[in-house]
Design an enzyme around this catalytic site. Structure first.
Site, PDB file in Angstrom:
ATOM      1  N   GLY A  18      -6.472   2.384  17.322  1.00 21.44           N
ATOM      2  CA  GLY A  18      -6.084   1.286  16.452  1.00 21.44           C
ATOM      3  C   GLY A  18      -5.188   1.744  15.314  1.00 21.44           C
ATOM      4  CB  SER A  19      -4.389   0.012  12.164  1.00 17.71           C
ATOM      5  OG  SER A  19      -4.028  -1.208  12.795  1.00 17.71           O
ATOM      6  CB  VAL A  20      -6.681   5.352  12.164  1.00 14.90           C
ATOM      7  CG1 VAL A  20      -6.659   6.737  11.551  1.00 14.90           C
ATOM      8  CG2 VAL A  20      -7.846   4.552  11.589  1.00 14.90           C
ATOM      9  CE  LYS A  49      -0.843  -0.744  12.504  1.00 13.87           C
ATOM     10  NZ  LYS A  49      -1.359  -1.952  11.828  1.00 13.87           N
TER      11      LYS A  49
END
Length: 608
Positions: A321-323, A325
């Site tokens: 997920g967004s980690v 990014k």
């Protein structure tokens, strides 16, 4: 005439006497010779039998007769090696050995009372009655194992009680007992031994050759195995056991306990399926805690409903997920393609391949800086920025961060995760990889990647072994062998860290204010990822929520990563795992006496 006659009369008796004695002497000598001949023949026959028997025993078939003799009189007793201890970083035992005994039997003595003795042993030692009965009746045996690794007091009391009740043929021998004094603390890593004393999981299994040592044995001729009385001039061979080596870990037992308790409470409170948490020393790469929930008690692993018997944080892979990014953005900064203040007009949806990409929240056109994209966790903004990469650049960075390969802790159960090969890499997949889809990681991989940013852009191989040790696969691992590799520049890492601060402290766009640690500058990133169902190979509507970060931002000491699978309360990374991160980081900073830096936190603009 008269005189000659007299003389003749005198000679006659002499001749007559001589002539009569000759046949009688001959008659006596004949039977003696016969008896002597018969005697010699009998002795020769007996000696021939003995000689033939010796030839048979020593020349023709010595092995079978030696085996028969050995079965009758020779005892071969195992002298167990003491297994090495598994210790935490301060020398506290996570697994050790104590005095124990094995209970043995001489079937030649136990056979007559076998049913009664088997019932007695089942009651006193908890052994299986049928199995014990078979051993106690074993034909041709003088030595049978009844039970291994029995506490010394229990084994001694049982054998003594058996003797008082008239049961003969039982005795004990040294057999060190394996202990796990901290129960479930680090059980997911330490593992355990089975009833047959074979390692079944964790470090016990992966480093068995290092820990086990080598059993010795004693072989001797004995009038009775129970008494141990050795026959004079008989076999008497002894090979001493070689004890195993200790295995010292980087784990902090007390921190591990705290992290496990905190994780358990979070999983239960959020009605989640499971959770993982990792604490890493930023400067050394040492893993101070690696926790899973649910876990098990190493003292009684069979009592736990958890069937995993290892670490989910290593074997269970998922989309981060967004980690993810922050890794994408760090590479862009390293290439000089963007800056934290790069301005982006972020639409409500973005076409990629044959599908649309959306953000986790609905919105119209937004004006965000790159720092704002990270603070607000925009999928679309991340993809727009990442379009500046040239072909293959993003994959090279992610590989350098350690994704798509094992971390090298030495545990065989670790999964390498999934990073698409250059041959299968395509633009649509890259867009999704930018923000943490179409890629899978394990929790330790993700911690090490975040730690690279915390450590000024230098990746350190994570370590679980203090010093070095060789696992069963022949691979040497540990802090002594950990490699350091520069992945991004120090400036790129510092800029990324300051942008990550805005995830926590931006009053308008922060997604995880609950991850703050009072008095400290903290950098972090939330993650909420859809989960792939292994049966349908599709997203099943459940999520993995996560939070990873480090503190203090300007002088990082610890990197902490928390992931929780399928929270039932509908929470995200900021609300479910952010508070867990805060609790764990606060405890670690206090425990190691890390003072606040006293510098001002980042105030990078998040919009324009």
């Amino acid at each position: 005439m008269a005189q000659r006659q007299v003389k003749r009369k005198v000679r006659r008796p002499a001749r007559s006497s001589a002539s009569r004695s000759t046949p009688k002497a001959t008659q006596r000598r004949g039977p003696v010779h016969i008896r002597l001949r018969v005697g010699f023949i009998l002795v020769a026959m007996v000696l021939s039998v003995f000689g033939g028997r010796l030839v048979q025993l020593q020349g023709i078939d010595p092995h079978s007769y030696a085996a028969m003799a050995a079965a009758e009189n020779v005892v071969d007793v195992v002298l167990p090696a003491e297994r090495g201890e598994i210790l935490d970083r301060d020398g506290e035992a996570l697994a050790d050995s104590s005095d124990g005994l094995m209970v043995l039997a001489d079937p030649k003595q136990t056979k007559k009372d076998a049913p009664a003795i088997a019932a007695f042993l089942a009651k006193e030692l908890g052994v299986d009655y049928a199995s014990a009965l078979a051993k106690l009746r074993k034909d041709g045996s003088r030595f049978q194992y009844i039970k291994r690794q029995v506490p010394a007091t229990q084994a001694t009391a049982a054998v003594e009680k058996a003797g008082k009740e008239g049961y003969q043929g039982l005795w004990t021998s040294r057999d060190p007992l394996r202990n796990y004094p901290n129960g479930d603390v680090a059980a997911n890593l330490v593992g355990f031994l089975g009833n047959d004393q074979r390692p079944l999981a964790g470090l016990e299994a992966a480093f068995d050759k290092h820990l086990a040592g080598k059993d010795g044995h004693a072989e001797y001729d004995a009038t009775s195995p129970v008494s141990g009385t050795r026959m004079p001039l008989g076999t008497n061979n002894r090979v001493a056991p070689v004890d195993g080596d200790d295995l010292k870990l980087t784990l902090d037992r007390d921190l591990q306990y705290y992290v496990q308790q905190t994780l358990m409470e979070a999983v239960q409170k959020s009605r989640a399926e499971s959770g993982m948490a990792v604490v890493m020393d930023t400067q050394t790469g040492e893993i101070l805690s690696l926790a899973d929930y649910p876990t098990f008690d190493a003292r009684d692993p069979g009592a736990s409903p958890n069937t995993l018997r290892g670490s989910n944080a290593l074997s269970n892979v998922y989309e981060p997920g967004s980690v993810q990014k922050v890794l994408t953005v760090a590479g862009l900064l390293d290439q000089g393609l963007v800056s934290p203040s790069t301005r982006l007009k972020v639409p409500g949806s973005y076409r990629s391949g044959d599908a649309d990409i959306h953000d986790w929240y609905e919105h119209g056109m937004e004006k965000l800086t790159l720092a704002g994209v990270i603070a607000k966790s925009s999928n679309i903004g991340t993809v727009m920025a990442a379009n500046k990469y040239e072909d293959g650049q993003l994959r090279d960075y992610l590989s350098a961060f350690g994704q798509g390969r094992r971390t090298g802790l030495g545990l065989d159960t670790e999964s390498a995760g999934l990073l698409a090969s250059p041959e299968t890499w395509n633009p649509a997949d890259e867009d999704r990889i930018d923000f943490g889809q179409s890629i899978s990681v394990n929790a330790v991989q993700m911690t090490a990647a975040l730690n690279t940013i915390a450590n000024g852009g230098v990746r350190i191989d994570p370590s679980l072994i203090a010093g070095s040790a060789t696992n069963n696969s022949g691979i040497e691992v540990g802090t002594d062998t950990a490699d350091r590799t520069r992945v991004v520049s120090e400036e790129a890492a510092s800029q990324t860290a300051e942008m990550m601060e805005r995830v926590i402290n931006d009053p308008d766009n922060a997604t995880a204010p609950q991850a703050a640690v009072p008095g400290y500058r903290v950098s972090g990133k939330t993650g909420t990822a859809q989960r792939v169902n292994s049966e349908c190979k599709c997203y099943d509507g459940t999520t993995t929520v996560s939070f990873g970060g480090f503190a203090p931002t300007d002088d990082p000491r610890f990197t902490v990563y928390v992931a929780i699978h399928n929270p039932g309360n509908g929470g995200g990374g900021g609300t479910v795992t952010g508070p867990v991160f805060s609790q764990i980081m606060s405890f670690a900073l206090r425990r190691y006496g890390v003072p606040p830096t006293g510098t001002e936190p980042s105030k990078m603009p998040t919009g324009w």
